[in-house]
Design a protein around this motif. Structure first.
Motif, PDB file in Angstrom:
ATOM      1  N   PRO A   1       5.733  -7.902  21.996  1.00 14.31           N
ATOM      2  CA  PRO A   1       4.707  -7.322  22.880  1.00 14.31           C
ATOM      3  C   PRO A   1       4.740  -5.797  22.858  1.00 14.31           C
ATOM      4  O   PRO A   1       3.688  -5.148  22.904  1.00 14.31           O
ATOM      5  N   GLU A   2       5.941  -5.215  22.785  1.00 16.20           N
ATOM      6  CA  GLU A   2       6.067  -3.764  22.759  1.00 16.20           C
ATOM      7  C   GLU A   2       5.447  -3.175  21.503  1.00 16.20           C
ATOM      8  O   GLU A   2       4.761  -2.143  21.556  1.00 16.20           O
ATOM      9  N   GLU A   3       5.685  -3.822  20.354  1.00 16.62           N
ATOM     10  CA  GLU A   3       5.113  -3.321  19.107  1.00 16.62           C
ATOM     11  C   GLU A   3       3.595  -3.459  19.109  1.00 16.62           C
ATOM     12  O   GLU A   3       2.880  -2.562  18.656  1.00 16.62           O
ATOM     13  N   ARG A   4       3.090  -4.552  19.633  1.00 17.02           N
ATOM     14  CA  ARG A   4       1.648  -4.759  19.688  1.00 17.02           C
ATOM     15  C   ARG A   4       0.982  -3.709  20.569  1.00 17.02           C
ATOM     16  O   ARG A   4      -0.058  -3.154  20.203  1.00 17.02           O
ATOM     17  N   ARG A   5       1.586  -3.417  21.721  1.00 14.46           N
ATOM     18  CA  ARG A   5       1.025  -2.392  22.595  1.00 14.46           C
ATOM     19  C   ARG A   5       1.090  -1.019  21.935  1.00 14.46           C
ATOM     20  O   ARG A   5       0.148  -0.215  22.046  1.00 14.46           O
ATOM     21  N   ALA A   6       2.199  -0.742  21.244  1.00 11.09           N
ATOM     22  CA  ALA A   6       2.327   0.543  20.557  1.00 11.09           C
ATOM     23  C   ALA A   6       1.277   0.678  19.465  1.00 11.09           C
ATOM     24  O   ALA A   6       0.703   1.761  19.265  1.00 11.09           O
ATOM     25  N   ALA A   7       0.995  -0.415  18.751  1.00 14.67           N
ATOM     26  CA  ALA A   7      -0.026  -0.382  17.705  1.00 14.67           C
ATOM     27  C   ALA A   7      -1.389  -0.056  18.294  1.00 14.67           C
ATOM     28  O   ALA A   7      -2.129   0.775  17.761  1.00 14.67           O
ATOM     29  N   MET A   8      -1.727  -0.695  19.415  1.00 11.92           N
ATOM     30  CA  MET A   8      -3.010  -0.428  20.048  1.00 11.92           C
ATOM     31  C   MET A   8      -3.098   1.018  20.529  1.00 11.92           C
ATOM     32  O   MET A   8      -4.143   1.669  20.409  1.00 11.92           O
ATOM     33  N   GLY A   9      -1.988   1.542  21.054  1.00 14.78           N
ATOM     34  CA  GLY A   9      -1.980   2.927  21.498  1.00 14.78           C
ATOM     35  C   GLY A   9      -2.239   3.900  20.368  1.00 14.78           C
ATOM     36  O   GLY A   9      -3.007   4.858  20.518  1.00 14.78           O
TER      37      GLY A   9
ATOM     38  N   LEU B   1       0.805  -1.217   0.000  1.00 10.75           N
ATOM     39  CA  LEU B   1       0.000   0.000   0.000  1.00 10.75           C
ATOM     40  C   LEU B   1       0.841   1.272   0.000  1.00 10.75           C
ATOM     41  O   LEU B   1       0.438   2.286  -0.573  1.00 10.75           O
ATOM     42  N   THR B   2       2.004   1.235   0.636  1.00 14.49           N
ATOM     43  CA  THR B   2       2.783   2.461   0.808  1.00 14.49           C
ATOM     44  C   THR B   2       4.011   2.549  -0.075  1.00 14.49           C
ATOM     45  O   THR B   2       4.534   3.638  -0.312  1.00 14.49           O
ATOM     46  N   GLY B   3       4.516   1.393  -0.538  1.00 13.27           N
ATOM     47  CA  GLY B   3       5.762   1.394  -1.281  1.00 13.27           C
ATOM     48  C   GLY B   3       6.973   1.593  -0.395  1.00 13.27           C
ATOM     49  O   GLY B   3       8.090   1.760  -0.891  1.00 13.27           O
ATOM     50  N   SER B   4       6.781   1.559   0.925  1.00 14.30           N
ATOM     51  CA  SER B   4       7.864   1.748   1.889  1.00 14.30           C
ATOM     52  C   SER B   4       8.159   0.447   2.615  1.00 14.30           C
ATOM     53  O   SER B   4       7.287  -0.405   2.780  1.00 14.30           O
ATOM     54  N   HIS B   5       9.405   0.307   3.064  1.00  9.71           N
ATOM     55  CA  HIS B   5       9.817  -0.898   3.773  1.00  9.71           C
ATOM     56  C   HIS B   5       9.237  -0.924   5.181  1.00  9.71           C
ATOM     57  O   HIS B   5       9.173   0.099   5.849  1.00  9.71           O
ATOM     58  N   LYS B   6       8.805  -2.108   5.611  1.00 11.46           N
ATOM     59  CA  LYS B   6       8.319  -2.309   6.977  1.00 11.46           C
ATOM     60  C   LYS B   6       9.281  -3.249   7.680  1.00 11.46           C
ATOM     61  O   LYS B   6       9.388  -4.420   7.344  1.00 11.46           O
ATOM     62  N   ALA B   7      10.044  -2.710   8.637  1.00  9.27           N
ATOM     63  CA  ALA B   7      11.001  -3.522   9.380  1.00  9.27           C
ATOM     64  C   ALA B   7      10.286  -4.370  10.416  1.00  9.27           C
ATOM     65  O   ALA B   7       9.339  -3.910  11.068  1.00  9.27           O
ATOM     66  N   GLY B   8      10.719  -5.602  10.575  1.00 10.52           N
ATOM     67  CA  GLY B   8      10.123  -6.480  11.560  1.00 10.52           C
ATOM     68  C   GLY B   8      10.358  -5.975  12.965  1.00 10.52           C
ATOM     69  O   GLY B   8      11.441  -5.491  13.300  1.00 10.52           O
TER      70      GLY B   8
ATOM     71  N   GLN C   1       9.134  -3.412  14.389  1.00 14.01           N
ATOM     72  CA  GLN C   1       9.061  -1.961  14.533  1.00 14.01           C
ATOM     73  C   GLN C   1       7.761  -1.444  13.937  1.00 14.01           C
ATOM     74  O   GLN C   1       7.454  -1.718  12.777  1.00 14.01           O
ATOM     75  N   LEU C   2       7.020  -0.682  14.717  1.00 15.73           N
ATOM     76  CA  LEU C   2       5.783  -0.089  14.229  1.00 15.73           C
ATOM     77  C   LEU C   2       6.101   0.910  13.123  1.00 15.73           C
ATOM     78  O   LEU C   2       7.090   1.638  13.188  1.00 15.73           O
ATOM     79  N   ALA C   3       5.274   0.921  12.085  1.00 18.31           N
ATOM     80  CA  ALA C   3       5.471   1.847  10.963  1.00 18.31           C
ATOM     81  C   ALA C   3       4.180   2.621  10.745  1.00 18.31           C
ATOM     82  O   ALA C   3       3.094   2.123  11.038  1.00 18.31           O
ATOM     83  N   GLU C   4       4.305   3.831  10.230  1.00 21.91           N
ATOM     84  CA  GLU C   4       3.126   4.649   9.961  1.00 21.91           C
ATOM     85  C   GLU C   4       3.252   5.340   8.615  1.00 21.91           C
ATOM     86  O   GLU C   4       4.350   5.669   8.161  1.00 21.91           O
ATOM     87  N   ALA C   5       2.118   5.547   7.986  1.00 25.92           N
ATOM     88  CA  ALA C   5       2.052   6.219   6.691  1.00 25.92           C
ATOM     89  C   ALA C   5       0.621   6.718   6.512  1.00 25.92           C
ATOM     90  O   ALA C   5      -0.182   6.700   7.445  1.00 25.92           O
ATOM     91  N   THR C   6       0.311   7.160   5.307  1.00 24.05           N
ATOM     92  CA  THR C   6      -1.049   7.561   4.944  1.00 24.05           C
ATOM     93  C   THR C   6      -1.402   6.878   3.636  1.00 24.05           C
ATOM     94  O   THR C   6      -0.559   6.758   2.739  1.00 24.05           O
ATOM     95  N   TYR C   7      -2.637   6.399   3.532  1.00 26.44           N
ATOM     96  CA  TYR C   7      -3.078   5.779   2.285  1.00 26.44           C
ATOM     97  C   TYR C   7      -4.517   6.199   2.004  1.00 26.44           C
ATOM     98  O   TYR C   7      -5.390   6.073   2.863  1.00 26.44           O
ATOM     99  N   CYS C   8      -4.743   6.727   0.814  1.00 27.39           N
ATOM    100  CA  CYS C   8      -6.066   7.195   0.400  1.00 27.39           C
ATOM    101  C   CYS C   8      -6.653   8.157   1.424  1.00 27.39           C
ATOM    102  O   CYS C   8      -7.869   8.130   1.687  1.00 27.39           O
ATOM    103  N   GLY C   9      -5.804   8.984   1.996  1.00 24.90           N
ATOM    104  CA  GLY C   9      -6.264   9.986   2.943  1.00 24.90           C
ATOM    105  C   GLY C   9      -6.465   9.499   4.360  1.00 24.90           C
ATOM    106  O   GLY C   9      -6.814  10.296   5.238  1.00 24.90           O
ATOM    107  N   SER C  10      -6.242   8.197   4.607  1.00 27.81           N
ATOM    108  CA  SER C  10      -6.419   7.637   5.952  1.00 27.81           C
ATOM    109  C   SER C  10      -5.064   7.332   6.580  1.00 27.81           C
ATOM    110  O   SER C  10      -4.169   6.818   5.898  1.00 27.81           O
TER     111      SER C  10
END
Length: 204
Positions: free
Chosen positions: A188-196, A155-162, A164-173
């Motif tokens: 566990p740290e990444e999962r908690r960060a994702a929920m946050g 969706l982003t064309g960017s690399h997602k490192a294992g 590590q949480l990653a963020e971007a924008t797609y279709c305005g979201s």
């Protein structure tokens, strides 16, 4: 184009189901099953979850969407872990009632990495990606959450490192990329960060 109403959305999603099933009849590759949605379609959901692929081996080919969130009643580890993460974060209602869920690849396979390099896998990925873009445009989710590097990178064309949480924008979201639960890639740290981040981005 965003659907004009819930009824219009359901008509378009029914069309996508018909197209996917016709494609399955033409090219096969669904001996392990096919899943398009794990939830009912919803106009303007607060969250859309996009995983890599249905990982089961039940051989069931979806012809219509389920009536409730299948991840929340899943016997598979992925669904159980995801449900537990949302429950632990105090977002059970968001997950069960205001989330839609789909895949990057509709056809199921036992080994995703091997399968996606086959001619059948490549064809399914291309077609599924087109349908996925349609689903996103039609439902216009407030936030996107991907599990695993393939959907985030597609969706982003960017690399997602294992790990590590990653963020971007797609279709305005806003798009939050979390590692997959398989092989303990998501710590566990990444999962908690994702929920946050999901809590912050989806709002009240």
């Amino acid at each position: 184009m965003v659907a004009a109403s819930q009824l219009a959305l359901e008509r378009e999603v029914s069309r996508i189901y018909a197209e996917a099933n016709a494609y399955a009849d033409d090219v096969g590759g669904v001996e392990n099953g096919m899943n398009i949605l794990y939830t009912p379609p919803r106009l303007h959901p607060r969250l859309m979850v996009i995983s890599m692929q249905g990982a089961g081996d039940d051989g069931v080919r979806q012809v219509r969407w389920p009536e409730r969130n299948q991840y929340a009643v899943s016997s598979y580890g992925f669904g159980k872990r995801m449900t537990a993460d949302f429950d632990d974060a105090g977002m059970a209602g968001l997950f069960r009632l205001e989330t839609v869920a789909t895949n990057l690849a509709f056809a199921q396979a036992k080994h995703f990495d091997k399968w996606r390099r086959t001619p059948v896998g490549k064809g399914w990925l291309e077609r599924s990606r087109n349908w996925l873009d349609e689903l996103i445009a039609l439902m216009a989710p407030r936030v996107l959450l991907t599990y695993g590097s393939p959907p985030f990178e597609a969706l982003t064309g960017s690399h997602k490192a294992g790990g590590q949480l990653a963020e971007a924008t797609y279709c305005g979201s806003p798009l939050v990329g979390c590692s997959h639960y398989s092989r303990n890639a998501a710590t566990p740290e990444e999962r908690r960060a994702a929920m946050g981040r999901i809590r912050e981005l989806t709002g009240p």
